[in-house]
Design a protein around this motif. Sequence first.
Motif, PDB file in Angstrom:
ATOM      1  N   PHE A 143       0.829  -1.188   0.000  1.00  0.00           N
ATOM      2  CA  PHE A 143       0.000   0.000   0.000  1.00  0.00           C
ATOM      3  C   PHE A 143       0.873   1.251   0.000  1.00  0.00           C
ATOM      4  CE2 PHE A 143      -2.650  -3.029   2.567  1.00  0.00           C
ATOM      5  CZ  PHE A 143      -3.670  -3.190   1.645  1.00  0.00           C
ATOM      6  N   PHE A 144       0.214   2.366  -0.331  1.00  0.00           N
ATOM      7  CA  PHE A 144       0.818   3.678  -0.071  1.00  0.00           C
ATOM      8  C   PHE A 144      -0.269   4.584   0.466  1.00  0.00           C
ATOM      9  CE2 PHE A 144      -1.066   4.509  -4.167  1.00  0.00           C
ATOM     10  CZ  PHE A 144      -1.291   5.880  -4.227  1.00  0.00           C
ATOM     11  N   VAL A 145       0.173   5.655   1.137  1.00  0.00           N
ATOM     12  CA  VAL A 145      -0.767   6.591   1.733  1.00  0.00           C
ATOM     13  C   VAL A 145      -0.162   7.982   1.711  1.00  0.00           C
ATOM     14  CG1 VAL A 145       0.091   6.206   4.084  1.00  0.00           C
ATOM     15  CG2 VAL A 145      -2.245   7.009   3.754  1.00  0.00           C
ATOM     16  N   PHE A 146      -1.009   8.976   1.484  1.00  0.00           N
ATOM     17  CA  PHE A 146      -0.591  10.366   1.560  1.00  0.00           C
ATOM     18  C   PHE A 146      -0.960  10.940   2.926  1.00  0.00           C
ATOM     19  CE2 PHE A 146      -1.464  10.197  -3.146  1.00  0.00           C
ATOM     20  CZ  PHE A 146      -0.186  10.468  -3.568  1.00  0.00           C
ATOM     21  N   PHE A 147      -0.069  11.721   3.501  1.00  0.00           N
ATOM     22  CA  PHE A 147      -0.427  12.491   4.696  1.00  0.00           C
ATOM     23  C   PHE A 147       0.573  13.630   4.856  1.00  0.00           C
ATOM     24  CE2 PHE A 147       2.507   9.279   6.226  1.00  0.00           C
ATOM     25  CZ  PHE A 147       3.277   9.921   7.192  1.00  0.00           C
ATOM     26  N   GLY A 148       0.324  14.469   5.831  1.00  0.00           N
ATOM     27  CA  GLY A 148       1.206  15.591   6.089  1.00  0.00           C
ATOM     28  C   GLY A 148       0.662  16.399   7.247  1.00  0.00           C
ATOM     29  N   ALA A 149       1.276  17.535   7.508  1.00  0.00           N
ATOM     30  CA  ALA A 149       0.867  18.383   8.629  1.00  0.00           C
ATOM     31  C   ALA A 149      -0.293  19.277   8.196  1.00  0.00           C
ATOM     32  CB  ALA A 149       2.035  19.217   9.120  1.00  0.00           C
ATOM     33  N   GLN A 150      -1.408  18.619   7.876  1.00  0.00           N
ATOM     34  CA  GLN A 150      -2.610  19.339   7.486  1.00  0.00           C
ATOM     35  C   GLN A 150      -3.415  19.711   8.727  1.00  0.00           C
ATOM     36  OE1 GLN A 150      -4.723  16.980   4.524  1.00  0.00           O
ATOM     37  NE2 GLN A 150      -2.783  16.108   3.839  1.00  0.00           N
ATOM     38  N   PRO A 151      -4.152  20.815   8.685  1.00  0.00           N
ATOM     39  CA  PRO A 151      -4.856  21.278   9.890  1.00  0.00           C
ATOM     40  C   PRO A 151      -5.773  20.239  10.513  1.00  0.00           C
ATOM     41  CG  PRO A 151      -4.869  22.983   8.212  1.00  0.00           C
ATOM     42  CD  PRO A 151      -4.298  21.748   7.555  1.00  0.00           C
ATOM     43  N   GLU A 152      -6.377  19.372   9.699  1.00  0.00           N
ATOM     44  CA  GLU A 152      -7.350  18.426  10.233  1.00  0.00           C
ATOM     45  C   GLU A 152      -6.716  17.128  10.716  1.00  0.00           C
ATOM     46  OE1 GLU A 152      -7.326  17.792   5.699  1.00  0.00           O
ATOM     47  OE2 GLU A 152      -6.964  19.393   7.168  1.00  0.00           O
ATOM     48  N   LEU A 153      -5.406  16.995  10.599  1.00  0.00           N
ATOM     49  CA  LEU A 153      -4.755  15.749  10.996  1.00  0.00           C
ATOM     50  C   LEU A 153      -4.174  15.850  12.398  1.00  0.00           C
ATOM     51  CD1 LEU A 153      -3.062  14.571   7.698  1.00  0.00           C
ATOM     52  CD2 LEU A 153      -5.297  14.000   8.616  1.00  0.00           C
ATOM     53  N   TRP A 154      -3.599  14.724  12.858  1.00  0.00           N
ATOM     54  CA  TRP A 154      -3.256  14.600  14.278  1.00  0.00           C
ATOM     55  C   TRP A 154      -2.172  15.570  14.723  1.00  0.00           C
ATOM     56  CZ3 TRP A 154      -0.026  12.231  10.990  1.00  0.00           C
ATOM     57  CH2 TRP A 154       1.287  11.968  11.393  1.00  0.00           C
ATOM     58  N   VAL A 155      -1.358  16.026  13.800  1.00  0.00           N
ATOM     59  CA  VAL A 155      -0.301  16.970  14.171  1.00  0.00           C
ATOM     60  C   VAL A 155      -0.470  18.260  13.378  1.00  0.00           C
ATOM     61  CG1 VAL A 155       1.429  16.201  12.484  1.00  0.00           C
ATOM     62  CG2 VAL A 155       2.176  17.093  14.726  1.00  0.00           C
ATOM     63  N   GLY A 156      -1.689  18.545  12.963  1.00  0.00           N
ATOM     64  CA  GLY A 156      -1.934  19.728  12.159  1.00  0.00           C
ATOM     65  C   GLY A 156      -1.578  21.030  12.849  1.00  0.00           C
ATOM     66  N   GLU A 157      -1.660  21.053  14.188  1.00  0.00           N
ATOM     67  CA  GLU A 157      -1.274  22.260  14.922  1.00  0.00           C
ATOM     68  C   GLU A 157       0.237  22.411  15.028  1.00  0.00           C
ATOM     69  OE1 GLU A 157      -3.090  19.710  16.081  1.00  0.00           O
ATOM     70  OE2 GLU A 157      -4.807  20.388  17.271  1.00  0.00           O
ATOM     71  N   LEU A 158       0.972  21.390  14.660  1.00  0.00           N
ATOM     72  CA  LEU A 158       2.430  21.292  14.724  1.00  0.00           C
ATOM     73  C   LEU A 158       2.930  21.186  16.160  1.00  0.00           C
ATOM     74  CD1 LEU A 158       3.652  23.770  11.965  1.00  0.00           C
ATOM     75  CD2 LEU A 158       3.407  21.292  11.801  1.00  0.00           C
ATOM     76  N   TRP A 159       3.787  20.181  16.358  1.00  0.00           N
ATOM     77  CA  TRP A 159       4.406  19.980  17.657  1.00  0.00           C
ATOM     78  C   TRP A 159       5.279  21.193  18.012  1.00  0.00           C
ATOM     79  CZ3 TRP A 159       6.324  14.659  15.645  1.00  0.00           C
ATOM     80  CH2 TRP A 159       5.306  13.702  15.787  1.00  0.00           C
TER      81      TRP A 159
END
Length: 364
Positions: free
Chosen positions: A198-214
Amino acid sequence: MESIYWVLTWACHRKCGHCYDERFRPYVRAGLSAVLAEGQQAYRRIVENLPNDFSYLQPLSDGGAERRRGRLILAGGELLIDSVREPLFYPVLDALRDKYGSGGPRLSLQTTGDILTDRHLEELLERGIWMIGIASIDDHHVGMKGERKFAFMARIRAMMARHGIEEASLGGARDHRVELPPQAGAAARDYLQEDGPFFVFFGAQPELWVGELWPRGRAWKNGLSNADYSTNFCARWSGGLNFLDHGRPGSEVSIEPDGSVYPCCIKTRAPLGSLVEEPLIDMLDSLRDEPALQALNAGDPEGMGLHHGWSREQFRAAATVTDPTGRAYANPCIGCDAYFDQHLSAQLIALREQRRAQRLSMAS
């Protein structure tokens, strides 16, 4: 373990302004040799000290439970650049195959994806990679701002299709410009338990788990974290929640290139220990009764100092600071840092020395 996140090297071809660790950057000449040597010197001992049984017990709705394969996420930096791929990344994959054969953890690669080629995919599939995470789909990564990321995603999808690698519908894997129809049967599928690839796209998007940025690294230095005190990264996936509970769902730790082990990907001020020195399970079991670590394991960093006289009010005060850009800022990670600085770092160092002395005593 359900999951381990292993950073093999700090070497990267980018120096993104939101990165959680300033050590992730380009290196050249002697600097590159040194940063690669750190991982090369440590990886064999790290592999040796990973759990022999890389699985966990998943409770089922009928009251039973089933044994499931865990996941080992291999990341950088960027593992596909020429200076890392052949001298470090592929030898690590070979060492994992030697240790586990076909019965070990599912292997995942995290990459920015911008230098990924068909040849890379062929080599990765030959070495047993199960999931490829394209982790750059946000406006922070260089070259991905605005519409540019969508042309990139189309190119990656076409490349993956040529190799029979299916896109997984994990959180944030969709193209958020448009409302895409769900994949047939996607709601019922558990990609984490399928063989892939499989492959998956993700990133530091606002709606994701780290969207607020660590509040870490260049994200902290540049004032990019929008987390507030209600944002408890510790209780999210890749936080401290359940890190001590190896063999159970949600158990995850993070490993640095030199073998240092942390309860979260965010990184506490001091490591729990080193996999160059001791097996991971022995390390975690030795720390299970430490009250501060039990609080992190419960996803409650505010409670980590209660046994030491730190009230929740004191923790909140320590978690409130002015960030490097002059903004008022408060987040539990900052309070955790303060408690480590004042108490827990020294305690973990002392416990590590005690374990080292015990091993030496037993060997003599």
